[in-house]
Design a protein around this motif. Sequence first.
Motif, PDB file in Angstrom:
ATOM      1  N   SER A  20      51.018  11.925  22.781  1.00 26.65           N
ATOM      2  CA  SER A  20      50.866  10.772  23.769  1.00 26.65           C
ATOM      3  C   SER A  20      51.985  10.131  24.575  1.00 26.65           C
ATOM      4  CB  SER A  20      49.198   9.992  23.220  1.00 26.65           C
ATOM      5  OG  SER A  20      48.350   9.537  24.517  1.00 26.65           O
ATOM      6  N   ASP A  21      51.737   9.524  23.822  1.00 22.94           N
ATOM      7  CA  ASP A  21      53.739   8.085  24.600  1.00 22.94           C
ATOM      8  C   ASP A  21      54.310   8.663  24.686  1.00 22.94           C
ATOM      9  OD1 ASP A  21      52.292   6.144  22.954  1.00 22.94           O
ATOM     10  OD2 ASP A  21      52.777   5.962  21.611  1.00 22.94           O
ATOM     11  N   THR A  22      54.935  10.042  23.901  1.00 27.30           N
ATOM     12  CA  THR A  22      55.990  10.237  24.379  1.00 27.30           C
ATOM     13  C   THR A  22      55.877  11.288  25.682  1.00 27.30           C
ATOM     14  OG1 THR A  22      57.009  11.253  22.394  1.00 27.30           O
ATOM     15  CG2 THR A  22      57.788  12.688  23.648  1.00 27.30           C
ATOM     16  N   LEU A  23      54.656  12.065  25.892  1.00 29.72           N
ATOM     17  CA  LEU A  23      53.365  12.669  27.503  1.00 29.72           C
ATOM     18  C   LEU A  23      54.077  11.421  28.291  1.00 29.72           C
ATOM     19  CD1 LEU A  23      51.086  14.953  26.147  1.00 29.72           C
ATOM     20  CD2 LEU A  23      53.796  15.735  27.727  1.00 29.72           C
ATOM     21  N   ARG A  24      53.171  10.419  28.446  1.00 30.70           N
ATOM     22  CA  ARG A  24      53.639   9.450  29.094  1.00 30.70           C
ATOM     23  C   ARG A  24      55.265   8.767  29.251  1.00 30.70           C
ATOM     24  NH1 ARG A  24      48.533   6.191  25.898  1.00 30.70           N
ATOM     25  NH2 ARG A  24      46.508   7.333  27.204  1.00 30.70           N
ATOM     26  N   ASP A  25      55.822   8.643  28.782  1.00 28.73           N
ATOM     27  CA  ASP A  25      57.441   8.341  28.643  1.00 28.73           C
ATOM     28  C   ASP A  25      57.489   9.961  29.828  1.00 28.73           C
ATOM     29  OD1 ASP A  25      57.398   6.639  27.311  1.00 28.73           O
ATOM     30  OD2 ASP A  25      58.064   8.052  25.790  1.00 28.73           O
ATOM     31  N   TYR A  26      57.138  11.168  29.615  1.00 30.47           N
ATOM     32  CA  TYR A  26      57.402  11.939  30.408  1.00 30.47           C
ATOM     33  C   TYR A  26      57.118  12.028  31.754  1.00 30.47           C
ATOM     34  CZ  TYR A  26      60.660  14.411  27.313  1.00 30.47           C
ATOM     35  OH  TYR A  26      62.119  14.721  26.204  1.00 30.47           O
ATOM     36  N   PHE A  27      55.421  11.341  31.752  1.00 31.63           N
ATOM     37  CA  PHE A  27      55.114  11.336  33.085  1.00 31.63           C
ATOM     38  C   PHE A  27      55.047  10.477  33.778  1.00 31.63           C
ATOM     39  CE2 PHE A  27      50.632  12.504  30.853  1.00 31.63           C
ATOM     40  CZ  PHE A  27      50.814  13.476  30.721  1.00 31.63           C
ATOM     41  N   LYS A  28      55.909   9.502  33.178  1.00 32.90           N
ATOM     42  CA  LYS A  28      56.991   8.256  34.407  1.00 32.90           C
ATOM     43  C   LYS A  28      57.721   8.445  34.855  1.00 32.90           C
ATOM     44  CE  LYS A  28      54.675   4.425  31.299  1.00 32.90           C
ATOM     45  NZ  LYS A  28      55.594   3.745  30.323  1.00 32.90           N
ATOM     46  N   LYS A  29      58.782   9.666  33.657  1.00 37.09           N
ATOM     47  CA  LYS A  29      59.936  10.117  34.526  1.00 37.09           C
ATOM     48  C   LYS A  29      59.646  11.166  35.335  1.00 37.09           C
ATOM     49  CE  LYS A  29      62.478   9.697  30.692  1.00 37.09           C
ATOM     50  NZ  LYS A  29      63.457  10.500  29.755  1.00 37.09           N
ATOM     51  N   TYR A  30      58.672  11.900  35.271  1.00 43.55           N
ATOM     52  CA  TYR A  30      57.856  13.315  36.600  1.00 43.55           C
ATOM     53  C   TYR A  30      57.741  12.207  37.425  1.00 43.55           C
ATOM     54  CZ  TYR A  30      54.675  15.770  39.053  1.00 43.55           C
ATOM     55  OH  TYR A  30      53.625  16.410  39.677  1.00 43.55           O
ATOM     56  N   LEU A  31      56.555  11.194  37.280  1.00 46.01           N
ATOM     57  CA  LEU A  31      56.170  10.382  38.839  1.00 46.01           C
ATOM     58  C   LEU A  31      57.769  10.136  39.774  1.00 46.01           C
ATOM     59  CD1 LEU A  31      53.205   9.785  37.458  1.00 46.01           C
ATOM     60  CD2 LEU A  31      52.741  10.928  38.625  1.00 46.01           C
ATOM     61  N   ALA A  32      58.658   9.513  39.072  1.00 45.44           N
ATOM     62  CA  ALA A  32      59.868   9.186  39.617  1.00 45.44           C
ATOM     63  C   ALA A  32      60.392  10.477  40.800  1.00 45.44           C
ATOM     64  CB  ALA A  32      60.504   8.198  38.265  1.00 45.44           C
ATOM     65  N   SER A  33      60.695  10.771  39.383  1.00 49.05           N
ATOM     66  CA  SER A  33      61.276  12.193  40.526  1.00 49.05           C
ATOM     67  C   SER A  33      61.170  13.016  41.638  1.00 49.05           C
ATOM     68  CB  SER A  33      61.540  12.949  39.318  1.00 49.05           C
ATOM     69  OG  SER A  33      60.497  13.824  39.085  1.00 49.05           O
ATOM     70  N   ILE A  34      59.514  12.709  42.149  1.00 52.37           N
ATOM     71  CA  ILE A  34      58.586  13.684  42.902  1.00 52.37           C
ATOM     72  C   ILE A  34      59.449  12.953  44.651  1.00 52.37           C
ATOM     73  CG2 ILE A  34      57.207  15.106  41.071  1.00 52.37           C
ATOM     74  CD1 ILE A  34      54.845  12.998  42.068  1.00 52.37           C
ATOM     75  N   ASP A  35      59.171  13.886  44.701  1.00 57.11           N
ATOM     76  CA  ASP A  35      59.032  13.799  46.613  1.00 57.11           C
ATOM     77  C   ASP A  35      57.027  14.013  47.438  1.00 57.11           C
ATOM     78  OD1 ASP A  35      59.739  12.579  49.093  1.00 57.11           O
ATOM     79  OD2 ASP A  35      60.070  15.284  49.825  1.00 57.11           O
ATOM     80  N   ALA A  36      56.463  12.472  46.500  1.00 55.02           N
ATOM     81  CA  ALA A  36      55.227  12.569  47.104  1.00 55.02           C
ATOM     82  C   ALA A  36      54.603  11.082  47.698  1.00 55.02           C
ATOM     83  CB  ALA A  36      54.191  12.989  45.907  1.00 55.02           C
ATOM     84  N   SER A  37      53.663  11.130  48.342  1.00 54.22           N
ATOM     85  CA  SER A  37      53.524   9.860  48.852  1.00 54.22           C
ATOM     86  C   SER A  37      52.876   8.987  48.000  1.00 54.22           C
ATOM     87  CB  SER A  37      52.490  10.008  49.877  1.00 54.22           C
ATOM     88  OG  SER A  37      51.310  10.530  48.997  1.00 54.22           O
ATOM     89  N   GLU A  38      53.129   7.446  48.069  1.00 52.95           N
ATOM     90  CA  GLU A  38      52.916   6.401  46.847  1.00 52.95           C
ATOM     91  C   GLU A  38      50.879   7.119  46.851  1.00 52.95           C
ATOM     92  OE1 GLU A  38      53.727   4.278  44.067  1.00 52.95           O
ATOM     93  OE2 GLU A  38      54.979   4.791  45.360  1.00 52.95           O
ATOM     94  N   GLN A  39      50.023   7.364  47.804  1.00 53.67           N
ATOM     95  CA  GLN A  39      48.450   7.355  46.793  1.00 53.67           C
ATOM     96  C   GLN A  39      48.995   8.912  46.378  1.00 53.67           C
ATOM     97  OE1 GLN A  39      46.613   5.427  48.357  1.00 53.67           O
ATOM     98  NE2 GLN A  39      44.796   6.350  46.951  1.00 53.67           N
ATOM     99  N   THR A  40      49.851   9.842  47.112  1.00 53.63           N
ATOM    100  CA  THR A  40      49.430  10.948  45.393  1.00 53.63           C
ATOM    101  C   THR A  40      49.615  10.997  44.332  1.00 53.63           C
ATOM    102  OG1 THR A  40      49.956  12.385  47.667  1.00 53.63           O
ATOM    103  CG2 THR A  40      50.612  13.511  45.484  1.00 53.63           C
ATOM    104  N   ILE A  42      50.303   7.954  42.555  1.00 53.91           N
ATOM    105  CA  ILE A  42      49.044   7.120  42.162  1.00 53.91           C
ATOM    106  C   ILE A  42      47.677   8.167  41.465  1.00 53.91           C
ATOM    107  CG2 ILE A  42      46.579   5.410  42.870  1.00 53.91           C
ATOM    108  CD1 ILE A  42      48.811   3.906  44.339  1.00 53.91           C
ATOM    109  N   HIS A  43      47.287   8.987  42.535  1.00 55.44           N
ATOM    110  CA  HIS A  43      46.286   9.824  41.901  1.00 55.44           C
ATOM    111  C   HIS A  43      46.619  10.610  41.111  1.00 55.44           C
ATOM    112  CE1 HIS A  43      43.018   9.581  44.744  1.00 55.44           C
ATOM    113  NE2 HIS A  43      44.036   9.455  45.702  1.00 55.44           N
ATOM    114  N   TYR A  44      48.353  10.854  40.937  1.00 57.60           N
ATOM    115  CA  TYR A  44      48.495  12.057  39.639  1.00 57.60           C
ATOM    116  C   TYR A  44      48.589  11.006  38.385  1.00 57.60           C
ATOM    117  CZ  TYR A  44      49.994  16.085  42.370  1.00 57.60           C
ATOM    118  OH  TYR A  44      50.503  17.005  42.785  1.00 57.60           O
ATOM    119  N   ARG A  45      48.984  10.163  38.411  1.00 58.55           N
ATOM    120  CA  ARG A  45      49.188   9.223  37.656  1.00 58.55           C
ATOM    121  C   ARG A  45      48.021   9.106  36.662  1.00 58.55           C
ATOM    122  NH1 ARG A  45      50.944   5.045  40.361  1.00 58.55           N
ATOM    123  NH2 ARG A  45      53.154   5.521  39.915  1.00 58.55           N
TER     124      ARG A  45
END
Length: 122
Positions: A20-40, A42-45
């Motif tokens: 879970s911790d490893t996935l959460r680290d990758y989730f952070k990298k993913y969210l930082a890399s996507i071209d999406a609105s801040e609201q999107t 937030i929802h994805y996070r």
Amino acid sequence: MKSLVQSNIFSSSISPVSLSDTLRDYFKKYLASIDASEQTKIHYRRRLKQFAIWIEDQNLLTVDNQSILDYKKFLRTKGHEASTVGAYLVAVRQFFQWAEVKRIHPDITRGIKGVKRPRGFR
């Protein structure tokens, strides 16, 4: 970037919290890399966090196609509407598509369908 396999995430000696911790680290990298609105983002996070919590609760050491199907079923049994389940699956699906492109993890969501909406839904 290390893959989940290279991180020994599939080793039986790794605890579910580590997965879970490893996935959460990758989730952070993913969210930082996507071209999406801040609201999107937030929802994805929020939706990806729920997925990580579910992994912990299930004591999973690995995630695969069956894990996604089980998660989908879990969301339905929690009483979520089809559109809500779909939104959670979109976030997970987008993450694993990104992970495959980055050669971190195969896209285990490929072939997973959304939840059918009841007839008369509008």
